[in-house]
Design an enzyme around this catalytic site. Sequence first.
Site, PDB file in Angstrom:
ATOM      1  N   SER A 173      -2.847  -8.891  -6.886  1.00 22.65           N
ATOM      2  CA  SER A 173      -2.322  -7.903  -5.942  1.00 22.65           C
ATOM      3  C   SER A 173      -3.427  -7.138  -5.225  1.00 22.65           C
ATOM      4  CB  SER A 173      -1.409  -6.904  -6.675  1.00 22.65           C
ATOM      5  OG  SER A 173      -2.144  -6.130  -7.606  1.00 22.65           O
ATOM      6  N   GLN A 180      -4.974  -8.387  -1.169  1.00 23.42           N
ATOM      7  CA  GLN A 180      -4.415  -8.035   0.136  1.00 23.42           C
ATOM      8  C   GLN A 180      -5.318  -7.039   0.874  1.00 23.42           C
ATOM      9  OE1 GLN A 180      -3.135  -4.719  -0.236  1.00 23.42           O
ATOM     10  NE2 GLN A 180      -1.898  -4.355   1.585  1.00 23.42           N
ATOM     11  N   ASP A 226      -8.936   6.469  -6.383  1.00 25.75           N
ATOM     12  CA  ASP A 226      -7.557   6.603  -5.914  1.00 25.75           C
ATOM     13  C   ASP A 226      -6.723   7.523  -6.787  1.00 25.75           C
ATOM     14  OD1 ASP A 226      -7.336   5.104  -8.200  1.00 25.75           O
ATOM     15  OD2 ASP A 226      -6.185   3.474  -7.299  1.00 25.75           O
ATOM     16  N   CYS A 271      -1.284   4.828  -4.172  1.00 21.33           N
ATOM     17  CA  CYS A 271      -1.138   3.597  -3.381  1.00 21.33           C
ATOM     18  C   CYS A 271      -0.362   2.544  -4.160  1.00 21.33           C
ATOM     19  CB  CYS A 271      -2.509   3.061  -2.984  1.00 21.33           C
ATOM     20  SG  CYS A 271      -3.367   4.087  -1.771  1.00 21.33           S
ATOM     21  N   CYS A 331      10.401   2.673 -14.316  1.00 30.20           N
ATOM     22  CA  CYS A 331       9.833   2.604 -12.962  1.00 30.20           C
ATOM     23  C   CYS A 331       8.759   1.525 -12.980  1.00 30.20           C
ATOM     24  CB  CYS A 331       9.282   3.968 -12.519  1.00 30.20           C
ATOM     25  SG  CYS A 331       7.949   4.599 -13.563  1.00 30.20           S
TER      26      CYS A 331
END
Length: 393
Positions: A78, A81, A139, A197, A351
Amino acid sequence: MSLPPLVEPAAELTVDEVRRYSRHLIIPDVGMAGQKRLKNAKVLCVGAGGLGSPALMYLAAAGVGTLGIIDFDVVDESNLQRQIIHGQSDVGRPKAESAAATVREINPLVDVIIHNTALTTENVMEIFSGYDLIVDGTDNFATRYMVNDAAVLLGKPYVWGSIYRFDGQASVFWAEHGPCYRCLYPEPPPPGMVPSCAEGGVLGVLCASIGSIQVNEAIKLLAGIGDPLVGRLMIYDALEMKYRDVKVRKDPECVLCGKNPTVTELLEDYEAFCGTISDEAAEAASGSTITAQELKAMQDSGEDIFLIDVREQNEYEIVSIPGATLIPKGEFLNGSALEKLPQDKRIVLHCKSGARSAEALAIVKNAGFSDAVHVGGGVLSWVKTVDPSLPSY
């Protein structure tokens, strides 16, 4: 405001270096002196992810002599990208090692130092002390505040960047000449107020936009050219294609860099300071957290549960746990979700990783569903430990 060069120039450039950096050398503002300063500079990139990828690649191409890379994570599919410093063959490889290999391929003249470890209060001062400039590509708020505090205490400047969906921000924090991060953000936002993010997503190319601005600022600081973003916050809206900057003044009452600082050393626990989840959520989750395997066992035994996915619709479409009903977290916050909850079944929430479901759990418990639980690790844990055939994100 123009500032003096951050580093002294190296003694000389080799013939190979002159050939490689010729397009810099013919710029009057950079020239031979500026390139020698870049060669003599030591820059640390905190993180080899979305922002660290373009930053490291362009710092290497620019001829920064020593590049440090600190990252404890491994490359995931992932990441590809947006984290362009890594490739498909790097999946599963430590990010610091993968990034170092790309840097050396771009410029073998750069000395690369790998810190394949997490940045902590125990090592941050020692690691930072070996560099002239820090480029912050983290982040999460806990690490941002730690980076800022360590930089201020050591008297070092750092270039900061932040990205989310289509929006980016960048600035230079240097307490000796202007504000620090705490002057802009004295307190971290309430838990769950600002999605990461990983929760909200980010346009991949936004990383290049903000990361390249960070490198631009780093070069200006090292070479002593131009007008750095000290005392200014640059804001970029990729959808509207608009840049604007906002003045950020040094706060005379700042607890770290003000007239009478009360923070004179690193905090003991930055995670606690930033509150990853609220106190209410932490209390609700205590003793009411199950594993993904325990959820699977509940389902296999036919236990009468009502499984709720509190993520957003677009996340649910990527991957979902079988049997889950989508009720986004926002509906718990405004109270509309409560009327959808059955009274005769045990409520189980999840979640992506567990933070949002813990917040929803607190609301559900306060509404009287005392036996409700949530899944620690969320979908990520389900994919990892129960059904690896499902996609992660």
